[in-house]
Design a protein around this motif. Structure first.
Motif: not given
Length: 232
Positions: A139-140, A166-169, A173-174, A198-200
Motif C-alpha cells: 500500500q505504501i 501501525s501501517i494504517v497510522q 500521517d502520509l 486522522r485524515s478528513a
C-alpha cells in the motif's frame, strides 16, 4: 476542483449510483464513509473513467470530463489507488515507481528525490520484487507510485483494508503530509473510522447509491453522530 452533478452509473441494467452530487475544493481531504455495497467504489471508478456514467456530469477544474478515459484523466492530474493496491508484483520497487512517471505531463523520466525522502523503506528495497512485500508495504508503494505522477488530485479506495494498525497510522500521517505540505487534494473512500478522523477535513456519508449526509471534522470526533449518520 472536482464536482459531480446528478451522477448515475451502474453495471449493465443494474443501477448503482442515483443522482450523486458533491464538490471537492482544492486542498481538501474529503472522506466518503459508508458500508459495503453502497456504491463508493463505483463512484471512484466513474470519476476516474473506468465506469462510464449513464447520466450526469463530472467537472475537473470547471472542465467537463465526463466519459474521459483513465489515461487522459491521469495526464490531467488525477491519480487513482484502487482497492487491493494494484501494484505490479513481478516488477521491482523501482520499476513500479517508474511506471508511475508515465502519467506525468512534464516528460520527467527519473524518480524525484522527494519520493525517496518521503518513503525511505522503498529506497532501502529498491531492487526487491513488489510481490514479496507485505500488504501494508504494498500500500505504501502504491501511494508512492501515485505521487510519482505529480497529481493534483488523488482518489484512494479503502487503503486501510487488510493492513496492520501501525501501517494504517502511517498512512494517516502520509495523508496529512499530502494535504498540508504538498497541497494535494484527496478523495478517500474508507470504512476505518480512525483513519477518517486522522485524515478528513470533511466527510460525506453514502447509502444505497446516494449521498445521505455530511459530517464536519468536529462531527467525526463524536461517535454518536457518526453512527447515526451511518444508520448503525
Amino acid at each position: 476542483m472536482l464536482a459531480a452533478r446528478d451522477l448515475k452509473a451502474g453495471y449493465g441494467h443494474v443501477p448503482v449510483l442515483h443522482d450523486v452530487s458533491f464538490s471537492l475544493t482544492k486542498g481538501e481531504t474529503l472522506v466518503l464513509l459508508g458500508r459495503n455495497g453502497v456504491g463508493k467504489t463505483t463512484l471512484l471508478k466513474s470519476l476516474i473513467g473506468i465506469t462510464t456514467p449513464t447520466s450526469g456530469e463530472i467537472l475537473l477544474n470547471d472542465e467537463n470530463v465526463t466519459g474521459w478515459a483513465p489515461h487522459k484523466l491521469a495526464y490531467a492530474g488525477v491519480a487513482y489507488v484502487p482497492q487491493g493496491r494494484g501494484i505490479f508484483g513481478k516488477l521491482t520497487v523501482e520499476e513500479n515507481l517508474l511506471v508511475g512517471l508515465r502519467s506525468r505531463n512534464d516528460g520527467r523520466k527519473t524518480i524525484p528525490d522527494e519520493i525517496w525522502d518521503m518513503f525511505p523503506i522503498l529506497r532501502e528495497r529498491i531492487d526487491q520484487l513488489a510481490g514479496t512485500f507485505s500488504g501494508g508495504q504494498q500500500q505504501i508503494l502504491a501511494l508512492a507510485r501515485a505521487l510519482c505522477g505529480a497529481p493534483e488530485l488523488m482518489l484512494l479506495d479503502e487503503p486501510s483494508e487488510g493492513i496492520q494498525p501501525s501501517i494504517v497510522q502511517q498512512i494517516g500521517d502520509l495523508l496529512k503530509t499530502f494535504n498540508q505540505d504538498l497541497n494535494l487534494t484527496v478523495l478517500l473512500v474508507e470504512q476505518n473510522l480512525e483513519l477518517a478522523k486522522r485524515s478528513a477535513t470533511r466527510c460525506l456519508v453514502m447509502e444505497k447509491g446516494r449521498i445521505s449526509g455530511q459530517l464536519s471534522k468536529e462531527d467525526l470526533q463524536d461517535e454518536d453522530k457518526v453512527f447515526k449518520a451511518l444508520a448503525l
